[in-house]
Design a protein around this motif. Structure first.
Motif, PDB file in Angstrom:
ATOM      1  N   UNK A 125      -9.964 -10.759   8.367  1.00 38.57           N
ATOM      2  CA  UNK A 125     -10.048  -9.584   8.713  1.00 38.57           C
ATOM      3  C   UNK A 125      -8.847  -8.496   8.627  1.00 38.57           C
ATOM      4  N   UNK A 126      -8.606  -7.416   7.981  1.00 31.63           N
ATOM      5  CA  UNK A 126      -7.440  -6.617   7.969  1.00 31.63           C
ATOM      6  C   UNK A 126      -7.158  -6.066   9.310  1.00 31.63           C
ATOM      7  N   UNK A 127      -5.925  -6.331  10.073  1.00 36.28           N
ATOM      8  CA  UNK A 127      -5.734  -5.799  11.469  1.00 36.28           C
ATOM      9  C   UNK A 127      -5.220  -4.428  11.258  1.00 36.28           C
ATOM     10  N   UNK A 128      -4.143  -4.312  10.349  1.00 36.60           N
ATOM     11  CA  UNK A 128      -3.455  -2.829  10.170  1.00 36.60           C
ATOM     12  C   UNK A 128      -2.593  -3.098   8.736  1.00 36.60           C
ATOM     13  N   UNK A 129      -2.381  -1.668   8.416  1.00 40.42           N
ATOM     14  CA  UNK A 129      -1.732  -1.430   7.131  1.00 40.42           C
ATOM     15  C   UNK A 129      -0.220  -1.453   7.539  1.00 40.42           C
TER      16      UNK A 129
ATOM     17  N   UNK B  40      -0.380  -5.480   4.129  1.00 42.58           N
ATOM     18  CA  UNK B  40      -1.438  -5.488   5.281  1.00 42.58           C
ATOM     19  C   UNK B  40      -1.038  -6.851   6.032  1.00 42.58           C
ATOM     20  N   UNK B  41      -1.549  -6.587   7.541  1.00 36.16           N
ATOM     21  CA  UNK B  41      -1.376  -7.751   8.285  1.00 36.16           C
ATOM     22  C   UNK B  41      -3.030  -8.274   8.590  1.00 36.16           C
TER      23      UNK B  41
ATOM     24  N   UNK C 272      -6.889  -0.780 -11.003  1.00 33.75           N
ATOM     25  CA  UNK C 272      -7.710  -0.435 -10.052  1.00 33.75           C
ATOM     26  C   UNK C 272      -7.003  -0.296  -8.543  1.00 33.75           C
ATOM     27  N   UNK C 273      -7.093   0.773  -8.024  1.00 41.77           N
ATOM     28  CA  UNK C 273      -6.041   1.206  -6.727  1.00 41.77           C
ATOM     29  C   UNK C 273      -7.131   0.286  -5.826  1.00 41.77           C
ATOM     30  N   UNK C 274      -6.335  -0.616  -4.879  1.00 43.66           N
ATOM     31  CA  UNK C 274      -7.083  -1.096  -4.069  1.00 43.66           C
ATOM     32  C   UNK C 274      -6.821  -0.523  -2.554  1.00 43.66           C
ATOM     33  N   UNK C 275      -7.452  -0.351  -1.762  1.00 48.85           N
ATOM     34  CA  UNK C 275      -7.108   0.307  -0.339  1.00 48.85           C
ATOM     35  C   UNK C 275      -7.996  -0.548   0.493  1.00 48.85           C
ATOM     36  N   UNK C 276      -7.518  -1.058   1.672  1.00 51.25           N
ATOM     37  CA  UNK C 276      -8.074  -1.689   2.482  1.00 51.25           C
ATOM     38  C   UNK C 276      -8.001  -0.849   3.916  1.00 51.25           C
ATOM     39  N   UNK C 277      -9.029  -1.091   4.838  1.00 54.54           N
ATOM     40  CA  UNK C 277      -9.195  -0.460   6.091  1.00 54.54           C
ATOM     41  C   UNK C 277      -9.039  -1.426   7.070  1.00 54.54           C
ATOM     42  N   UNK C 278      -8.454  -1.126   8.259  1.00 54.35           N
ATOM     43  CA  UNK C 278      -8.680  -2.250   9.421  1.00 54.35           C
ATOM     44  C   UNK C 278     -10.184  -2.296   9.753  1.00 54.35           C
TER      45      UNK C 278
ATOM     46  N   UNK D 269      -0.565 -12.933  10.003  1.00 57.37           N
ATOM     47  CA  UNK D 269       0.517 -13.153   8.518  1.00 57.37           C
ATOM     48  C   UNK D 269       0.402 -11.373   8.120  1.00 57.37           C
ATOM     49  N   UNK D 270       1.376 -11.238   7.482  1.00 54.70           N
ATOM     50  CA  UNK D 270       1.776  -9.983   6.637  1.00 54.70           C
ATOM     51  C   UNK D 270       1.663 -10.239   5.272  1.00 54.70           C
ATOM     52  N   UNK D 271       0.930  -9.884   4.353  1.00 51.32           N
ATOM     53  CA  UNK D 271       0.498 -10.228   3.015  1.00 51.32           C
ATOM     54  C   UNK D 271       0.629  -9.230   2.174  1.00 51.32           C
ATOM     55  N   UNK D 272       1.196  -9.230   0.798  1.00 48.83           N
ATOM     56  CA  UNK D 272       0.932  -8.317  -0.152  1.00 48.83           C
ATOM     57  C   UNK D 272      -0.323  -7.875  -0.543  1.00 48.83           C
ATOM     58  N   UNK D 273      -0.640  -6.828  -0.992  1.00 54.50           N
ATOM     59  CA  UNK D 273      -1.881  -6.331  -1.457  1.00 54.50           C
ATOM     60  C   UNK D 273      -2.351  -7.294  -2.722  1.00 54.50           C
ATOM     61  N   UNK D 274      -1.472  -7.524  -3.459  1.00 52.73           N
ATOM     62  CA  UNK D 274      -1.933  -8.377  -4.682  1.00 52.73           C
ATOM     63  C   UNK D 274      -2.553  -9.562  -4.371  1.00 52.73           C
ATOM     64  N   UNK D 275      -2.175 -10.122  -3.202  1.00 52.52           N
ATOM     65  CA  UNK D 275      -2.996 -11.359  -2.847  1.00 52.52           C
ATOM     66  C   UNK D 275      -4.367 -11.264  -2.132  1.00 52.52           C
ATOM     67  N   UNK D 276      -4.757 -10.016  -2.114  1.00 56.90           N
ATOM     68  CA  UNK D 276      -5.827  -9.849  -1.200  1.00 56.90           C
ATOM     69  C   UNK D 276      -7.166  -9.469  -2.216  1.00 56.90           C
ATOM     70  N   UNK D 277      -8.281  -9.767  -1.940  1.00 58.47           N
ATOM     71  CA  UNK D 277      -9.385  -9.350  -2.832  1.00 58.47           C
ATOM     72  C   UNK D 277     -10.776  -9.041  -1.713  1.00 58.47           C
ATOM     73  N   UNK D 278     -11.545  -8.091  -1.734  1.00 59.55           N
ATOM     74  CA  UNK D 278     -12.646  -7.993  -0.926  1.00 59.55           C
ATOM     75  C   UNK D 278     -13.524  -9.144  -0.866  1.00 59.55           C
TER      76      UNK D 278
END
Length: 113
Positions: A71-75, A81-82, A39-45, A95-104
């Protein structure tokens, strides 16, 4: 010294080529299975996310696996993501984190209604 017969090495080379081909076939088969479930994750600011915390072996058993919401600040790149999570090591507010550590983040209030 005995002369080496060049024909004695053909089965070894054939076996290597066969092993290489089977390895490639197995990789392609696993890629198809992975791509079916990926499942491709994509987050927006502005999106709210939870961060998967790192658990050390001696951590408390009942510590929460996720923290947030943040809150996502920027990609920053395709996979980083920050977020507005304070970084305790660098004393930065983000903090800048990898997408695999984030969930909606799904608010419990929205689930009830």
């Amino acid at each position: 010294m005995l002369p080496i017969d060049q024909n004695s090495y053909e089965p070894v080379n054939e076996a290597r080529n066969l092993a290489l081909q089977r390895t490639i076939d197995y990789h392609n088969k696993n890629k198809i299975k992975y791509d079916e479930r990926f499942v491709d994750k994509k987050f927006n600011p502005g999106d709210l996310v939870v961060y998967e915390e790192l658990h050390y072996p001696n951590a408390i058993k009942l510590s929460p696996p996720f923290s947030g919401p943040y809150e996502i600040i920027k990609q920053c790149s395709e996979v980083t993501y920050e977020i507005n999570k304070p970084n305790s090591l660098t004393k930065q507010p983000t903090q800048i984190v990898h997408i695999s550590k984030l969930k909606y983040f799904h608010s419990p209030d929205k689930l009830k209604s």
